[in-house]
Design a protein around this motif. Structure first.
Motif, short mmCIF file in Angstrom:
data_model
loop_
_atom_site.label_atom_id
_atom_site.label_comp_id
_atom_site.label_asym_id
_atom_site.label_seq_id
_atom_site.Cartn_x
_atom_site.Cartn_y
_atom_site.Cartn_z
N LEU A 133 33.98 30.40 50.20
CA LEU A 133 32.89 30.78 49.84
C LEU A 133 32.50 31.34 47.95
O LEU A 133 31.46 31.02 47.62
N GLN A 134 33.66 30.26 48.02
CA GLN A 134 33.84 30.44 46.11
C GLN A 134 33.06 31.75 45.37
O GLN A 134 32.61 31.43 44.24
N MET A 135 33.90 32.82 46.29
CA MET A 135 33.32 34.23 45.33
C MET A 135 35.08 34.87 44.27
O MET A 135 36.07 33.99 45.28
N ALA A 136 34.53 35.48 43.95
CA ALA A 136 35.87 36.03 42.86
C ALA A 136 36.06 37.15 43.38
O ALA A 136 35.10 39.02 43.45
N ASP A 137 37.62 37.73 44.38
CA ASP A 137 37.82 38.27 44.32
C ASP A 137 39.01 39.28 43.99
O ASP A 137 39.65 38.65 43.21
N VAL A 138 38.46 40.71 43.82
CA VAL A 138 39.01 41.36 42.19
C VAL A 138 40.15 41.65 42.86
O VAL A 138 40.86 41.64 44.71
N ARG A 139 41.67 42.11 42.05
CA ARG A 139 42.71 42.67 42.90
C ARG A 139 43.37 43.89 43.63
O ARG A 139 43.73 44.28 44.47
N GLN A 140 42.20 44.92 43.14
CA GLN A 140 42.35 46.43 43.42
C GLN A 140 41.62 46.28 44.66
O GLN A 140 40.61 45.84 44.94
N GLN A 141 42.16 46.60 45.74
CA GLN A 141 41.38 46.81 46.86
C GLN A 141 42.28 48.27 47.42
O GLN A 141 43.35 49.08 46.79
N VAL A 142 40.86 49.20 48.25
CA VAL A 142 41.49 50.18 49.17
C VAL A 142 42.30 50.27 50.61
O VAL A 142 41.56 49.72 51.16
#
Length: 190
Positions: A133-142
């Motif tokens: 979907l051309q989204m930028a996922d960030v590294r940190q997750q909970v």
């Protein structure tokens, strides 16, 4: 101001996600660098994908799709709160993501997951969908374990270390959402 939507990705009766999403919203709302809003998929009852054209064409035929597109288009980034079902994400969440395309593009996304192993496998699934979907996922997750973060598997009791992870993830989502804003504007003008 940067607007971040917190998507509650489960519609199950007695879902644990509501407690988690409210914790995310309450924590995020203390910040002054972005605005946050809860997007509960129960409030957007989408049938199984029923659009005749692929979402990438942007030719939505149904009112429920146009309303969903309007909701999602209004945000600069997202945080998805999701359980893990059978090593993946809930069908209702996948359906909601699949309905749209351009409305997701060039926006940041972060993840808060819960399950027997913290929902980590659901997030791996979401990262693949977000990339398409051309989204930028960030590294940190909970990652929230049903065993350690939920009393009797029902009452959410996050540890302090979860707050640190959430704060870092929020920092990243806001930074990326802000950084991608000029790209979205350039593409919109083209």
């Amino acid at each position: 101001m940067t607007r971040i939507g917190i998507i509650l990705g489960s519609t199950r009766p007695n879902r644990n996600g509501e407690q988690v999403a409210r914790w995310v919203l309450e924590t995020a709302s203390r910040r002054t660098d972005a605005g946050f809003e809860l997007i509960d998929l129960r409030d957007h009852p989408l049938p199984h994908l029923d659009e005749p054209m692929p979402p990438s064409f942007g030719q939505y035929q149904h009112e429920h799709t146009r309303q969903w597109a309007e909701t999602i288009a209004a945000f600069d980034g997202f945080i998805i709160v999701t359980p893990e079902y059978n090593h993946g994400i809930p069908g209702v969440l996948k359906n909601a993501l699949d309905y749209l395309y351009a409305e997701w593009n060039n926006k940041a996304i972060g993840f808060v997951s819960y399950g027997a192993v913290g929902g980590a496998r659901a997030v791996e699934h979401l990262r693949q969908v977000a990339a398409e979907l051309q989204m930028a996922d960030v590294r940190q997750q909970v990652v929230l374990s049903m065993i350690t973060e939920f009393e009797n598997f029902r009452v959410f009791r996050p540890g302090d270390y979860n707050l640190r992870a959430l704060t870092t993830m929020l920092d990243q989502v806001i930074a990326w959402s802000s950084a991608l804003a000029p790209l979205r504007e350039t593409l919109k003008a083209a």
